[in-house]
Design an enzyme around this catalytic site. Structure first.
Site, PDB file in Angstrom:
ATOM      1  N   ASP A  26       0.857  -1.178   0.000  1.00 30.13           N
ATOM      2  CA  ASP A  26       0.000   0.000   0.000  1.00 30.13           C
ATOM      3  C   ASP A  26       0.892   1.226   0.000  1.00 30.13           C
ATOM      4  O   ASP A  26       1.900   1.260   0.716  1.00 30.13           O
ATOM      5  CB  ASP A  26      -0.920   0.019   1.226  1.00 30.13           C
TER       6      ASP A  26
ATOM      7  N   MET B 125       5.463   9.788  -3.844  1.00 28.39           N
ATOM      8  CA  MET B 125       5.041   8.730  -2.937  1.00 28.39           C
ATOM      9  C   MET B 125       5.629   9.126  -1.586  1.00 28.39           C
ATOM     10  O   MET B 125       6.847   9.282  -1.469  1.00 28.39           O
ATOM     11  CB  MET B 125       5.580   7.368  -3.410  1.00 28.39           C
TER      12      MET B 125
ATOM     13  N   HIS C 113      -5.367   4.318   6.364  1.00 32.44           N
ATOM     14  CA  HIS C 113      -4.561   5.148   5.467  1.00 32.44           C
ATOM     15  C   HIS C 113      -3.143   5.343   5.993  1.00 32.44           C
ATOM     16  O   HIS C 113      -2.446   6.247   5.565  1.00 32.44           O
ATOM     17  CB  HIS C 113      -5.243   6.476   5.130  1.00 32.44           C
TER      18      HIS C 113
ATOM     19  N   ASP D   4      -2.542  -0.605   6.261  1.00 30.96           N
ATOM     20  CA  ASP D   4      -3.381  -0.984   5.125  1.00 30.96           C
ATOM     21  C   ASP D   4      -2.785  -2.138   4.336  1.00 30.96           C
ATOM     22  O   ASP D   4      -3.519  -2.988   3.812  1.00 30.96           O
ATOM     23  CB  ASP D   4      -3.630   0.231   4.228  1.00 30.96           C
TER      24      ASP D   4
END
Length: 195
Positions: free
Chosen positions: A15, A28, A174, A179
């Site tokens: 994730d 990212m 999140h 996750d």
């Protein structure tokens, strides 16, 4: 001609959290990974998704970001600029981790949905080191896996419509590692599910 036998597959749930919709212009900012399970032939064996994990928070690679996207993760961008891991170092550490946990198997990244997470992960692996332990196509989309097994249209493959026994009991927070672990449980449940 000799028959080529397939290596076992090691499924790694990944994730990512990002500060925008695409890699390059945007960053990212964190990613997590958890080993979901192992498949040899028709036999799938679930792993404890908390046992073998990886997590990094990354320094942004540009000044551009979408405030709403950044808000999803709850991460502080100013702190990441100061304290986030260098993407090149983080990708090298991640490659080494993937190769270590998949020493006797072919690693396969799995995500829900894989399309978003794979886009960022693969781009970062190639941009910061030029190599992906998953190859160029070693990803599996859990939404597609569910749609195929349940025989429903892809747009109907949403967690809210899945049988409860497939879903993890963990919350979707999140936080990339939380996750990844939650989705590793979903992956194993999907692989073992016989609808």
């Amino acid at each position: 001609m000799a028959v080529r036998t397939a290596r076992p597959s090691l499924y790694i749930s990944v994730d990512i959290e990002a500060d925008g919709p695409i890699p390059g212009p945007y960053s990212m900012i964190s990613f997590g990974a958890a080993v979901a399970g192992w498949q040899e032939g028709e036999v799938y064996t679930a792993a404890d998704p908390e046992r073998r994990t990886f997590y990094r928070e990354l320094r942004p690679i540009s000044d551009a970001y979408v405030p709403e996207a950044l808000a999803v993760s709850g991460l502080d961008r100013d702190r990441l600029v100061r304290e986030g891991a260098d993407p090149r170092a983080a990708m090298a550490e991640f490659r080494a981790w993937v190769r270590k946990v998949s020493v006797d198997a072919q690693p396969v990244m799995c995500g829900y949905p894989a399309s978003f997470d794979w886009t960022f992960l693969y781009w970062y692996l190639m941009r910061f080191g030029g190599d992906s332990p998953f190859g160029h196509s070693g990803c599996l989309d859990m939404k597609t896996l569910y749609a195929t097994k349940a025989r429903v249209p892809l747009r109907a493959a949403v967690k809210g419509r899945m049988p409860r026994e497939l879903l993890s009991r963990r919350r979707h927070t999140h936080h990339a590692l939380d996750d990844a672990i939650e989705q590793a449980e979903l992956m194993s449940n999907l692989m073992l599910w016989r609808p």
